[in-house]
Enzyme design. Sequence first.
Site, mmCIF file in Angstrom:
data_model
loop_
_atom_site.group_PDB
_atom_site.id
_atom_site.type_symbol
_atom_site.label_atom_id
_atom_site.label_comp_id
_atom_site.label_asym_id
_atom_site.label_seq_id
_atom_site.Cartn_x
_atom_site.Cartn_y
_atom_site.Cartn_z
ATOM 1 N N ASP A 42 0.869 -1.177 0.000
ATOM 2 C CA ASP A 42 0.000 0.000 0.000
ATOM 3 C C ASP A 42 0.904 1.224 0.000
ATOM 4 O O ASP A 42 1.990 1.184 0.590
ATOM 5 C CB ASP A 42 -0.882 -0.011 1.263
ATOM 6 C CG ASP A 42 -2.008 1.011 1.182
ATOM 7 O OD1 ASP A 42 -3.163 0.603 0.944
ATOM 8 O OD2 ASP A 42 -1.731 2.224 1.336
ATOM 9 N N LYS A 221 -20.707 -7.529 -11.465
ATOM 10 C CA LYS A 221 -20.519 -6.750 -10.246
ATOM 11 C C LYS A 221 -21.536 -5.607 -10.159
ATOM 12 O O LYS A 221 -22.224 -5.421 -9.157
ATOM 13 C CB LYS A 221 -19.088 -6.209 -10.209
ATOM 14 C CG LYS A 221 -18.841 -5.112 -9.207
ATOM 15 C CD LYS A 221 -18.830 -5.632 -7.781
ATOM 16 C CE LYS A 221 -18.865 -4.491 -6.787
ATOM 17 N NZ LYS A 221 -18.398 -4.804 -5.490
ATOM 18 N N PHE A 266 -32.303 -8.667 1.790
ATOM 19 C CA PHE A 266 -32.330 -7.297 1.255
ATOM 20 C C PHE A 266 -33.738 -6.776 1.017
ATOM 21 O O PHE A 266 -33.989 -6.016 0.090
ATOM 22 C CB PHE A 266 -31.450 -7.179 -0.003
ATOM 23 C CG PHE A 266 -30.014 -6.977 0.381
ATOM 24 C CD1 PHE A 266 -29.301 -8.014 0.973
ATOM 25 C CD2 PHE A 266 -29.396 -5.755 0.222
ATOM 26 C CE1 PHE A 266 -27.993 -7.820 1.400
ATOM 27 C CE2 PHE A 266 -28.087 -5.554 0.648
ATOM 28 C CZ PHE A 266 -27.389 -6.592 1.242
ATOM 29 N N CYS A 277 -20.890 1.856 -1.871
ATOM 30 C CA CYS A 277 -21.025 1.153 -3.153
ATOM 31 C C CYS A 277 -22.331 1.378 -3.900
ATOM 32 O O CYS A 277 -22.311 1.665 -5.096
ATOM 33 C CB CYS A 277 -20.864 -0.346 -2.928
ATOM 34 S SG CYS A 277 -19.232 -0.791 -2.363
HETATM 35 C C1 UDX Z 1 -22.659 -3.750 -0.593
HETATM 36 C C2 UDX Z 1 -22.872 -5.140 -1.180
HETATM 37 O O1 UDX Z 1 -23.721 -5.890 -0.287
HETATM 38 C C3 UDX Z 1 -21.555 -5.843 -1.393
HETATM 39 O O2 UDX Z 1 -21.771 -7.105 -2.015
HETATM 40 C C4 UDX Z 1 -20.669 -4.986 -2.297
HETATM 41 O O3 UDX Z 1 -19.418 -5.581 -2.497
HETATM 42 C C5 UDX Z 1 -20.496 -3.600 -1.680
HETATM 43 O O4 UDX Z 1 -21.787 -3.013 -1.429
HETATM 44 P P1 UDX Z 1 -22.171 -2.745 1.815
HETATM 45 O O5 UDX Z 1 -22.226 -1.411 1.166
HETATM 46 O O6 UDX Z 1 -21.092 -3.046 2.778
HETATM 47 O O7 UDX Z 1 -22.113 -3.897 0.701
HETATM 48 O O8 UDX Z 1 -23.540 -2.921 2.630
HETATM 49 P P2 UDX Z 1 -24.913 -3.683 2.490
HETATM 50 O O9 UDX Z 1 -25.058 -4.591 3.625
HETATM 51 O O10 UDX Z 1 -25.119 -4.244 1.157
HETATM 52 O O11 UDX Z 1 -25.948 -2.479 2.714
HETATM 53 C C6 UDX Z 1 -26.015 -1.353 1.856
HETATM 54 C C7 UDX Z 1 -27.081 -0.402 2.347
HETATM 55 O O12 UDX Z 1 -28.386 -0.965 2.177
HETATM 56 C C8 UDX Z 1 -26.965 -0.073 3.842
HETATM 57 O O13 UDX Z 1 -27.256 1.285 4.035
HETATM 58 C C9 UDX Z 1 -28.029 -0.944 4.475
HETATM 59 O O14 UDX Z 1 -28.507 -0.428 5.681
HETATM 60 C C10 UDX Z 1 -29.093 -0.939 3.397
HETATM 61 N N1 UDX Z 1 -29.978 -2.100 3.470
HETATM 62 C C11 UDX Z 1 -29.483 -3.346 3.196
HETATM 63 C C12 UDX Z 1 -31.309 -1.940 3.796
HETATM 64 O O15 UDX Z 1 -31.781 -0.818 4.049
HETATM 65 N N2 UDX Z 1 -32.112 -3.046 3.826
HETATM 66 C C13 UDX Z 1 -31.657 -4.301 3.559
HETATM 67 O O16 UDX Z 1 -32.470 -5.244 3.587
HETATM 68 C C14 UDX Z 1 -30.298 -4.455 3.248
#
Ligand code: UDX
Length: 469
Positions: A42, A221, A266, A277
């Site tokens: 890094d 992705k 989800f 993301c």
């Molecule tokens: C996400 C993807 O899940 C992951 O595969 C990718 O590589 C990067 O983006 P992350 O951003 O860490 O991961 O969080 P994630 O758990 O997916 O939640 C994203 C957002 O959606 C959060 O704000 C979470 O609170 C919200 N969310 C998720 C909901 O409001 N309801 C759900 O049922 C799931």
Amino acid sequence: MAHGRRTRNPPRPVVGIAGLGYMGLATALAFAHRRVPTVGYDIRPELRQRLRSGRSLIYEKGLLPLLRSEVRSHRFGVVDGWTELVRQATVIFLCLPSPRGPTGRIDLGPIEQGVRELGGALRGGTEFRLVVMKSTVVPGTTESIVRPLLEQVAGRDSATLGVASNPEFLAEGSMVHDALDPERIVVGVSGTREARLLRSVYRDFPSPLVVLTPTEAELVKYSSNAFLALKVTFANEISRVAERVGGDIDRVMDGVGRDSRVGPKFLSAGPGFGGSCFEKDVAALTERARELGVPVPLLGQLVPANGAQTRHAADLVREAVGGLEGTSIALLGLAFKAGTDDVRESRAVPIAEELVRAGATLRVHDPAALDNFRTIWGQREPGGPDGLVFCTTVEEALDQADAAVIQAAWPAYRRWLPRWSRLMRRPLVVDLRRALPERLRHRGDFEWVGLGVGRAGEGTQAPARGPVP
Ligand code: UDX
């Protein structure tokens, strides 16, 4: 004792990881744990130093013990430059940031910079090296930008320099688990040698390998994240209907998600999706489609629809309190979701702005993300509302509050203690995640309002009667 001929696997190529942020580090440690010798690099010298002594800069469940054990086992090491990385590693994964640029496109600057430096280090070499893009990049980037740039700077071609794509699907809070045990591994390759090398480094992972072209892998992705964002947004929209017709969104989505064609994950309604993301990837995919002249009306609506849900969450607070002017509100949970200290795109920011703008004083708390939230709150564009009280305990936040708003469902909030209700001027909990278990919601020492939960009799809309035949 087992009989028969023992097949001895050939030694695994050394893996190199360039970029040791959240994703790079989790990936590196997963390889090391699966007995692949791994070296990381890094550009931040202080990070390299910390990692070598088994200390991390980030908070992620399970990461620290894994780091310590893999440093101790010597399967994971940190090198000080690209030249050393290229000397030791045969398969080099690029885990560099691809931040959001203007107009929704990703900013390829950090990746191009990394590719140039890597290309320089690869110059003059004759042994085969495989460079794998793990960073999230729009479909076509690996083949049309990374490969030509790398070949040009390195002065080598595909005879000794392979290029592939291998997107990651790690979610914060479960990164270590997701890296060690992915549901699938997607690789994008253009030759058998590249495919063989990737099969070899992933040999001990208990996951199916999906072998595609680099562009297909990149599209997987983006589609995965867009689809997950879509599921969340769908549940959010239905939650507003549930509030009006009188129902509980979790019970409704349980009924929907038990259909295996939909699936249960989800579908948990909340204040809108956040994190580094979803919004970035949906925007980048939409922008790329626009550049290509492809109409994607559904994708184009996702980010605005998410914004509408966040505004709805703030409106729910306003309605439950009955006007915010002069009130004191405790905002609990500032991370973009529970289980992380990450505040990027956290809905806590627009919600806090909205509540302060409507005249409330906010007392904010988070078990892990308070400092990060303080930093991003201070970095907002000038002219926005100000004046938050940062509280290090829940009790401090609740003191004389007119309502508590749960924005992230940390376990600490879920057990809502009776004495917390007594600290408040008005014991009202507006639960944007339905974090409190059902048995607590009606305990009697506080009033509970849940996003996506219609209150019996109140606001419940009877369907309009059709004409009587
Ligand atoms: C996400 C993807 O899940 C992951 O595969 C990718 O590589 C990067 O983006 P992350 O951003 O860490 O991961 O969080 P994630 O758990 O997916 O939640 C994203 C957002 O959606 C959060 O704000 C979470 O609170 C919200 N969310 C998720 C909901 O409001 N309801 C759900 O049922 C799931």
